[in-house]
Design an enzyme around this catalytic site. Structure first.
Site, PDB file in Angstrom:
ATOM      1  N   THR A  77       0.804  -1.216   0.000  1.00 20.49           N
ATOM      2  CA  THR A  77       0.000   0.000   0.000  1.00 20.49           C
ATOM      3  C   THR A  77       0.840   1.271   0.000  1.00 20.49           C
ATOM      4  O   THR A  77       0.594   2.185  -0.791  1.00 20.49           O
ATOM      5  CB  THR A  77      -0.940   0.001   1.214  1.00 20.49           C
ATOM      6  OG1 THR A  77      -1.813  -1.119   1.115  1.00 20.49           O
ATOM      7  CG2 THR A  77      -1.755   1.285   1.287  1.00 20.49           C
ATOM      8  N   ASN A  98       5.611  -1.034   3.320  1.00 19.71           N
ATOM      9  CA  ASN A  98       4.769  -0.469   4.385  1.00 19.71           C
ATOM     10  C   ASN A  98       5.591  -0.203   5.638  1.00 19.71           C
ATOM     11  O   ASN A  98       5.304   0.719   6.407  1.00 19.71           O
ATOM     12  CB  ASN A  98       3.626  -1.422   4.724  1.00 19.71           C
ATOM     13  CG  ASN A  98       2.524  -1.401   3.677  1.00 19.71           C
ATOM     14  OD1 ASN A  98       2.466  -0.519   2.817  1.00 19.71           O
ATOM     15  ND2 ASN A  98       1.643  -2.380   3.749  1.00 19.71           N
ATOM     16  N   ASP A 160      -4.186   6.029   6.754  1.00 22.78           N
ATOM     17  CA  ASP A 160      -3.320   7.199   6.893  1.00 22.78           C
ATOM     18  C   ASP A 160      -2.236   7.211   5.823  1.00 22.78           C
ATOM     19  O   ASP A 160      -1.901   8.252   5.257  1.00 22.78           O
ATOM     20  CB  ASP A 160      -2.715   7.292   8.303  1.00 22.78           C
ATOM     21  CG  ASP A 160      -1.984   6.040   8.767  1.00 22.78           C
ATOM     22  OD1 ASP A 160      -1.440   5.290   7.950  1.00 22.78           O
ATOM     23  OD2 ASP A 160      -1.959   5.803  10.009  1.00 22.78           O
ATOM     24  N   ARG A 161      -1.645   6.038   5.521  1.00 25.27           N
ATOM     25  CA  ARG A 161      -0.553   6.006   4.551  1.00 25.27           C
ATOM     26  C   ARG A 161      -1.008   6.382   3.149  1.00 25.27           C
ATOM     27  O   ARG A 161      -0.231   6.942   2.373  1.00 25.27           O
ATOM     28  CB  ARG A 161       0.148   4.657   4.561  1.00 25.27           C
ATOM     29  CG  ARG A 161      -0.695   3.422   4.369  1.00 25.27           C
ATOM     30  CD  ARG A 161       0.167   2.184   4.591  1.00 25.27           C
ATOM     31  NE  ARG A 161      -0.550   0.913   4.473  1.00 25.27           N
ATOM     32  CZ  ARG A 161      -1.147   0.281   5.467  1.00 25.27           C
ATOM     33  NH1 ARG A 161      -1.142   0.827   6.678  1.00 25.27           N
ATOM     34  NH2 ARG A 161      -1.748  -0.891   5.277  1.00 25.27           N
ATOM     35  N   ASP A 289      -9.280  -3.480  -0.298  1.00 24.53           N
ATOM     36  CA  ASP A 289      -8.106  -4.135   0.270  1.00 24.53           C
ATOM     37  C   ASP A 289      -8.457  -4.921   1.527  1.00 24.53           C
ATOM     38  O   ASP A 289      -8.029  -6.066   1.689  1.00 24.53           O
ATOM     39  CB  ASP A 289      -7.044  -3.089   0.598  1.00 24.53           C
ATOM     40  CG  ASP A 289      -5.734  -3.716   1.044  1.00 24.53           C
ATOM     41  OD1 ASP A 289      -5.078  -4.383   0.227  1.00 24.53           O
ATOM     42  OD2 ASP A 289      -5.366  -3.546   2.223  1.00 24.53           O
ATOM     43  N   HIS A 293      -8.028  -8.929   1.744  1.00 22.55           N
ATOM     44  CA  HIS A 293      -7.220  -9.615   2.757  1.00 22.55           C
ATOM     45  C   HIS A 293      -8.054 -10.591   3.584  1.00 22.55           C
ATOM     46  O   HIS A 293      -7.630 -11.712   3.855  1.00 22.55           O
ATOM     47  CB  HIS A 293      -6.577  -8.599   3.698  1.00 22.55           C
ATOM     48  CG  HIS A 293      -5.366  -7.944   3.150  1.00 22.55           C
ATOM     49  ND1 HIS A 293      -4.245  -8.638   2.768  1.00 22.55           N
ATOM     50  CD2 HIS A 293      -5.094  -6.632   2.922  1.00 22.55           C
ATOM     51  CE1 HIS A 293      -3.324  -7.790   2.328  1.00 22.55           C
ATOM     52  NE2 HIS A 293      -3.818  -6.567   2.402  1.00 22.55           N
ATOM     53  N   ASP A 334      -3.080   0.988  -5.886  1.00 23.03           N
ATOM     54  CA  ASP A 334      -1.738   0.934  -5.324  1.00 23.03           C
ATOM     55  C   ASP A 334      -1.060  -0.414  -5.569  1.00 23.03           C
ATOM     56  O   ASP A 334       0.157  -0.531  -5.487  1.00 23.03           O
ATOM     57  CB  ASP A 334      -1.765   1.226  -3.826  1.00 23.03           C
ATOM     58  CG  ASP A 334      -2.755   0.324  -3.078  1.00 23.03           C
ATOM     59  OD1 ASP A 334      -3.604  -0.327  -3.730  1.00 23.03           O
ATOM     60  OD2 ASP A 334      -2.684   0.279  -1.835  1.00 23.03           O
ATOM     61  N   HIS A 335      -1.851  -1.436  -5.879  1.00 23.82           N
ATOM     62  CA  HIS A 335      -1.343  -2.773  -6.163  1.00 23.82           C
ATOM     63  C   HIS A 335      -2.529  -3.662  -6.493  1.00 23.82           C
ATOM     64  O   HIS A 335      -3.694  -3.244  -6.362  1.00 23.82           O
ATOM     65  CB  HIS A 335      -0.578  -3.369  -4.968  1.00 23.82           C
ATOM     66  CG  HIS A 335      -1.340  -3.333  -3.686  1.00 23.82           C
ATOM     67  ND1 HIS A 335      -2.420  -4.163  -3.423  1.00 23.82           N
ATOM     68  CD2 HIS A 335      -1.218  -2.547  -2.582  1.00 23.82           C
ATOM     69  CE1 HIS A 335      -2.907  -3.891  -2.225  1.00 23.82           C
ATOM     70  NE2 HIS A 335      -2.216  -2.911  -1.688  1.00 23.82           N
ATOM     71  N   HIS A 477      -0.896  -9.578  -0.964  1.00 25.51           N
ATOM     72  CA  HIS A 477      -0.192  -9.076  -2.152  1.00 25.51           C
ATOM     73  C   HIS A 477       1.242  -8.825  -1.738  1.00 25.51           C
ATOM     74  O   HIS A 477       1.669  -9.242  -0.665  1.00 25.51           O
ATOM     75  CB  HIS A 477      -0.864  -7.799  -2.654  1.00 25.51           C
ATOM     76  CG  HIS A 477      -1.145  -6.822  -1.547  1.00 25.51           C
ATOM     77  ND1 HIS A 477      -0.212  -5.958  -1.043  1.00 25.51           N
ATOM     78  CD2 HIS A 477      -2.270  -6.622  -0.805  1.00 25.51           C
ATOM     79  CE1 HIS A 477      -0.730  -5.247  -0.063  1.00 25.51           C
ATOM     80  NE2 HIS A 477      -1.987  -5.642   0.111  1.00 25.51           N
TER      81      HIS A 477
END
Length: 542
Positions: A77, A98, A160-161, A289, A293, A334-335, A477
């Site tokens: 991410t 990450n 947040d990221r 995401d 997961h 992002d992926h 991922h």
């Protein structure tokens, strides 16, 4: 499910607009909307595209690249979001994962979270102060505010990221979910009324139970239980939720609806796109995401999520349409992600498997320590990817440990390749079409001499690094393979002719392409270049 934009539309009365500078280009859109859908692979886009009827259908009718790439190896991410609005690969953004290991830290926790400031006393990689400290390059919003100081740069996301890596260093508003509510790392920013109202609405929604969704026929066909373990099956969930379950709210279509509602409210309240200065809002949608997961991307739950996302995006764009704002949209991810091996095998992917628990750095480190009679962890890191050698070891012992680690990893039938940092560093950063990169070149694009591991371990294709799945974490991922690298990149502006593009492009091409559309000057040092042929964009000569 609740679409929270409905609570927010029309709440804010018009206010006088202060004078602003002339737009960057005479025909520049007044608002740039950049949307990241976390874990939205091109495989999912291709599969569900015929089912989209609203927001994702609209964007698919713009300039649509099904062969977009998060070209690097670190398909996580934080690195992925760091490429979307910087035009740079992780090797230049500095966001290699990450989290990473920094053995020079004096705190007991030597792991660094990508969006933390570890200099803050008493913090750790799990209890941190959010910060863009580690992002080494400017974002679109940063560059825009340098050239057009009255432009606004706003970010809102489910993580947040995502908000940090797309918003950058100089943001006017940045909001993200902290597990309980939406918060910000900006101490001086006034809290918009949108946020106050959204907090109340979201808390109220979480406080009451949620009945499961009724899957349409297309999703019903995918709603077949798949056993992950003797006690856990996924695939047929409908997002029923008990009262007060914030984690279940986060891993449901409701979560993206809330983020889009906040984005719509902030656009209206802050008057984004309503004066002569072009503004930018980045929107990070994270539910795909969390669902991927916890349940895997191949079941009925993901079907419900993506069709809900399509509708919620349609509602969001309808809000913008009614405002009369001249806006442009970019949507990417992002992926991607790998489905659970158990379901893949049922579909004929015979080599799909879970990784051998013996491949963790803990287990390999123990084996090395026993053989070489060394103390300490020997190896640091997780399963595959970056691996660090314990720097408390003597120089000679470090060299012995490295040789033994390479031998162990290479001998394992689930390992594709092992590279030393020395091998990676001497490679040039790749510039060819991302579909042509070797595995080593993919690793090079993620490599940072100060932060990356001493070794990089790549598992074989279709091997999941989740050795022991549990509730909430069955698929993931982060690999070097295209199911994690390939993502859609969609450009849309009203009036632009549709164009389905099959060429291979990278997320680092987004910033220079948007910059050309709005007339923004960007550094020549970018990894990305403007994409020729995007409707409404005139690229400068290269």
């Amino acid at each position: 499910m609740v679409m929270f934009a409905a609570f927010l539309v029309g709440l804010f009365a018009a206010q006088p607009v202060a004078p602003a500078p002339v737009a960057l280009k005479a025909d520049a859109p007044k608002l740039v909307v950049v949307i990241s859908v976390d874990q939205f692979s091109s495989d999912l886009f291709d599969e569900y595209r015929p089912q989209f009827t609203a927001g994702l259908a609209r964007l698919s009718g713009g300039t649509a690249f099904r062969n977009g790439y998060q070209a690097h190896a670190a398909t996580e991410t934080c690195p992925g979001h760091s490429t979307i609005l910087t035009g740079s690969h992780p090797t230049h953004t500095g966001i290699i994962a990450n989290s990473w290991v920094d053995q020079s830290l004096t705190r007991s926790d030597r792991t660094v979270y990508c969006a933390e400031d570890e200099r803050v006393p008493g913090t750790s990689s799990t209890s941190y102060t959010v910060s863009p400290l580690h992002l080494r390059v400017p974002t679109l919003g940063d560059l825009l505010k340098q050239q057009s100081p009255q432009s606004l740069n706003v970010a809102v996301a489910g993580k947040d990221r995502a908000a940090v890596m797309m918003g950058g260093h100089n943001v006017d508003q940045r909001w993200y979910w902290d597990g309980k509510t939406f918060t910000t790392d900006l101490k001086s920013a006034a809290v918009p009324e949108t946020i106050n109202k959204a907090k109340v609405a979201i808390a109220g929604a979480i406080a009451v139970p949620q009945a499961g969704l009724n899957p349409p026929p297309f999703c019903q066909a995918k709603s077949t239980p798949a056993a992950v373990s003797p006690t856990l099956s996924v695939g047929a969930g409908r997002f029923a939720r008990a009262a007060g379950d914030a984690k279940a709210f986060r891993a449901s279509p409701e979560f993206d609806g809330a983020v889009l509602a906040i984005a719509a409210g902030l656009i209206q309240e802050l008057k984004l796109g309503q004066d002569a200065a072009t503004d930018v809002i980045s929107v990070g949608l994270s539910a795909t995401d969390y669902i991927g997961h916890g349940l895997g991307p191949g079941g009925g739950e993901m079907c419900l999520q993506l069709l809900s996302l399509d509708r919620n995006l349609g509602d969001f764009f309808n809000v913008l349409d009614r405002s009369g704002i001249d806006y442009t949209v970019v949507l990417t991810a992002d992926h991607g992600g790998m489905d659970i091996p158990e379901r893949l095998r049922s579909k004929g992917v015979t080599d799909a498997a879970r990784a051998d628990p013996a491949l963790t750095t803990v287990e390999v480190g123990k084996a090395i320590a026993a053989k070489l009679k060394l103390s300490g962890p020997v190896l640091l890191g997780d399963m595959a990817g970056d691996v660090w050698i314990d720097r408390s070891l003597k120089t000679a012992d470090r060299a012995r440990a490295e040789r033994e680690a390479i031998a162990i990893f290479k001998a394992h039938p689930q390992v594709e390749a092992v590279f030393t940092s020395r091998e990676i560093e001497r490679l040039p950063v790749p510039t060819a079409s991302p579909d042509q990169w070797t595995i080593e070149q993919r690793v090079r694009a993620s490599f940072d001499k100060q932060r990356s591991g001493d070794l990089y371990v790549a598992l074989k294709k279709n091997v999941s690094p989740i050795a022991k799945p549990g509730a909430g974490y069955v698929a993931t991922h982060g690999s070097v393979w295209d199911y994690d690298r390939r993502v859609p990149i969609l450009f849309w502006r009203r009036g632009a002719a549709p164009a389905d593009r099959q060429d291979h492009v990278s997320t680092v091409n987004i910033l220079p392409t948007v910059a050309a559309e709005i007339g923004l000057q960007v550094p020549a040092s970018l990894d990305g270049r403007c994409i020729d042929g995007v409707e409404g964009v005139a690229c400068p000569s290269h």
